[in-house]
Design an enzyme around this catalytic site. Structure first.
Site, PDB file in Angstrom:
ATOM      1  N   ASP A  44     -78.457   6.233 -20.906  1.00  0.00           N
ATOM      2  CA  ASP A  44     -78.386   7.641 -21.274  1.00  0.00           C
ATOM      3  C   ASP A  44     -79.759   8.235 -21.593  1.00  0.00           C
ATOM      4  OD1 ASP A  44     -75.704   7.858 -20.916  1.00  0.00           O
ATOM      5  OD2 ASP A  44     -75.164   7.814 -23.032  1.00  0.00           O
ATOM      6  N   ASN A 114     -79.077  18.114 -25.648  1.00  0.00           N
ATOM      7  CA  ASN A 114     -78.081  17.721 -26.656  1.00  0.00           C
ATOM      8  C   ASN A 114     -78.039  18.639 -27.871  1.00  0.00           C
ATOM      9  OD1 ASN A 114     -76.877  15.603 -25.366  1.00  0.00           O
ATOM     10  ND2 ASN A 114     -78.122  14.014 -26.332  1.00  0.00           N
ATOM     11  N   ALA A 152     -72.071  19.164 -24.469  1.00  0.00           N
ATOM     12  CA  ALA A 152     -72.468  17.845 -23.961  1.00  0.00           C
ATOM     13  C   ALA A 152     -73.093  16.994 -25.060  1.00  0.00           C
ATOM     14  CB  ALA A 152     -73.445  17.989 -22.786  1.00  0.00           C
ATOM     15  N   THR A 155     -70.958  14.992 -28.968  1.00  0.00           N
ATOM     16  CA  THR A 155     -70.519  13.638 -29.323  1.00  0.00           C
ATOM     17  C   THR A 155     -71.662  12.790 -29.888  1.00  0.00           C
ATOM     18  OG1 THR A 155     -70.966  12.841 -27.092  1.00  0.00           O
ATOM     19  CG2 THR A 155     -68.729  13.587 -27.547  1.00  0.00           C
ATOM     20  N   ASN A 158     -74.565  15.534 -33.573  1.00  0.00           N
ATOM     21  CA  ASN A 158     -73.612  16.465 -34.191  1.00  0.00           C
ATOM     22  C   ASN A 158     -72.398  15.756 -34.784  1.00  0.00           C
ATOM     23  OD1 ASN A 158     -72.080  19.113 -34.455  1.00  0.00           O
ATOM     24  ND2 ASN A 158     -70.818  18.050 -32.939  1.00  0.00           N
ATOM     25  N   SER A 160     -72.187  12.606 -35.732  1.00  0.00           N
ATOM     26  CA  SER A 160     -72.622  11.815 -36.891  1.00  0.00           C
ATOM     27  C   SER A 160     -72.759  12.681 -38.140  1.00  0.00           C
ATOM     28  CB  SER A 160     -73.978  11.161 -36.611  1.00  0.00           C
ATOM     29  OG  SER A 160     -73.936  10.419 -35.428  1.00  0.00           O
TER      30      SER A 160
END
Lengths: 255, 255, 255, 255
Positions: A44, A114, A152, A155, A158, A160
């Site tokens: 990723d 992100n 996107a 997950t 944000n 956490s």
């Protein structure tokens, strides 16, 4: 049906580099300027780098997993790549645009796929004013920090920070505080995608705060303005059986 | 500019009935079939009743607050009603359609503007299977219950059950468990509006569950299917400075 | 060192019954009145039943796992049982005492090892007043329900309802709402063990509520008084390497 | 009944200094070494400073509110001070003892009345190993940070970081992560007061972390050991109708 011209790119790990050689040998290599699709080999982290690098190209990016975390990646397989690329589904993402002005008046602009996040730099609790569309929504958020995430990115950091997971096509952004002290345990908000968010750091000398847009960090910020860059289209390509919408949906049923 | 023809309706409280008389005297009364707008006098509860009663009419409903809770209501004022109605902004809501089959095979259909919820009826913990678009997403949710909420309903029961507040135009639904025991503290999911959700009650004799769609309650359900009724348009009308989108946004900054 | 006299008891499953025969054959059976320890064979459900049945005896209960869930159970092993019992560590638990008065004035008393919980019976939201030590702490909790849990029960229903896990010797109780609507998302409280909690159901005809103390359910309650029964000692016996305090501690690090 | 000898101390604000003059004029001033009670004039911040300064003295500290936040303070009143001091209730608090070793091997020891907290210093997510009583409980917590709070501090930073409020006499500590990324949304744990917690920073050069014990900040820590200093007694004195236990209890019913 004409086969797509592929540009391969890979992270620096031996596994990814070996895969790069084998795939280039099998399918050939094309320069980005002539490619119909970019195939990124890694995890990723490398996928995010690739998305940043080739944002302007508006060429679909198809990741294949040669890393440790592969939420954004398709399964690695050397066979039938042309067939897979033919049926792959493309999701268009828009990054966030951050304009961060530091205490010396310098402005740094950066894009975030992100999230854009702010965090205090010292033991002094941050105090941050939040404006949305020029209206003050929180006078003084006393906190460790605050972030704005895309669907996107919802997950990732944000989540956490106790923020909500957002469907990728929902047309919304998450505004999520980190350890909100006042207002007591304020939970943040889900905003329309058109929202323009401006954070102003209060008492910024005594209470220094840094801002981060993906890999870009700005220390000692005074104000940070954030909005969706809807003119920038990042095309991400997924096998139909595991497209991004399905992944984010499924992520919510994992336990 | 032709003035809108108004049908007034009011809850049974003395305040609302007095307001009804004064407003009919001033602006006249029209049958619903000839009205351009329905003005509802009362609180949120009466507004929901009015929305249910006149759903089919597709006439905008403009609430004026004569109740204790007025999240869906405009401020009460007897003056300049025609001017206010002229500039009011209309939001289109879609209800949820519930088809609940009970243990004897009887099917009850009902519409819900806020949410469809299931709750155990006895001391026996409920066990519920969750399917979305014919795919099993949770084999067995051990819980007090579970609900599906619209964005307009996301600030109500859904929020109490620790679900997320949803922007009114986000095109999503909230799936939120009530006291999830297994999967341990599962948080629920935000679903695309096209999702078709089917709950199947496991061991339904030993573990009876009731289902509720707004004011309709079905005891001892076996299966409950829920989807957005996008063919039904409920038109709600708000003064521009306090339209529904702004209210739900602002709700998230209240503390 | 004299060997302890054992009374064996088992749940009705074939596995537990087989184990019962084998262990009685090997170690002998004693009546409860002459036993130094009760060995319970089954899962957590049977262990709770055994604790309720032999509460008054003040004899340590040592569970061995022959069930599906074994949070309160030691590992099953037929060998060296006398040695294990010799070194086992005993934790003293106190149950909660519930006195529930229903709408017809009937009073039901029951003990709960895990929690006393209240839940609405119909689609009507419950309204509950909460008093602690005769002082009103919440005028009107609008909710699905509310519960009081012991530390031993804090990992069960209480946790599902978003309550805190409590160390077994902390001398506190958890007061946890279920879907609190007003006060908005009230999180409940950790109370000193001396607290006497009284719930009064408001509008109890229109808004019926049931109360549950472990396996005892009382429908249509009017008031429910709860306090720790510190005069009742339930002795639970654990292998030292997995005593209850360690289990509850470890439970918090599971993910 | 002999009157208590008072040492007055005040924060630097004009209001507190004026109050100091008036109270010294009325009740006299005594050196700390001869005082039976210390009266601190200011807000919570000044109260914490006073508690740190006079920890060793084991003289009760009675705060009177001349500040903006007064959770630890009694109401300000110039009259009947001797009577109030006579009936005031004393709560004994124990601070946390932090031993923080930085990357260069330097060790800093400090006491914390509220909490010891760790937070990442840069955009690099912190990775922290957590040991309790020499046993690894979390191999690698990926997070913004982590904290350990006393009951007295549980309503402060700990609560903002989504940790539980703890009764002041519960004999427990709260271990609370800040934005836990892995384990996904780990909620932390309530620990017995005897617990000795050791945090080890992983990849501490790439991922620098600072540690804070109340006002003492240590940058670039390698390991941080924390335990309750039960040999240090901080005596805090409250009017009986608003003693600390009642305040923390009531805090949980505020909304």
């Amino acid at each position: 049906m004409t086969q797509k011209r592929i540009h391969f790119t890979a992270s620096e790990t031996p596994e990814a580099q070996t895969a790069l050689k084998r795939l280039v040998h099998q399918y050939g290599q094309n320069p980005v300027s002539q490619a119909d699709v970019i195939v990124a080999l890694g995890g990723d982290g490398f996928m995010l780098e690739t998305m940043h690098r080739y944002m302007a190209a508006e060429v679909p990016i198809y990741g294949m997993n040669k890393g440790t975390v592969g939420f954004l990646m398709n399964n690695y397989d050397e066979d039938n790549l042309h067939d897979r690329l033919e049926v792959a589904e493309v999701t268009t993402l828009h990054p966030l645009k951050m304009a961060a002005k530091d205490m010396h008046g310098r402005v740094t602009e950066a894009l975030a796929i992100n999230e854009v996040s702010l965090l205090r730099e010292s033991r002094q609790t941050a105090k941050i004013e939040i404006k949305i569309d020029d209206k003050t929504k929180v006078d003084e958020l006393t906190c460790d920090g605050v972030l704005v995430a895309t669907p996107a990115g919802s997950t990732a950091y944000n989540f956490s920070a106790h923020g909500p997971i957002l469907p990728v096509n929902a047309g919304v952004l998450a505004l999520t505080p980190i350890s909100a002290f006042r207002p007591r345990r304020w939970r943040g908000a889900i905003l329309p995608r058109e929202a323009r968010i401006v954070f102003t750091i209060l008492e910024s000398k005594k209470r220094p705060v840094s801002a981060v847009a993906d890999a870009v960090e700005v220390r000692d910020v005074a104000t940070v303005a954030i909005e969706e860059a809807r003119n920038i289209n990042i095309l991400v390509s997924f096998d139909p059986e595991h497209n991004l919408e399905k992944r984010i949906l499924d992520e919510q049923f994992m336990h």
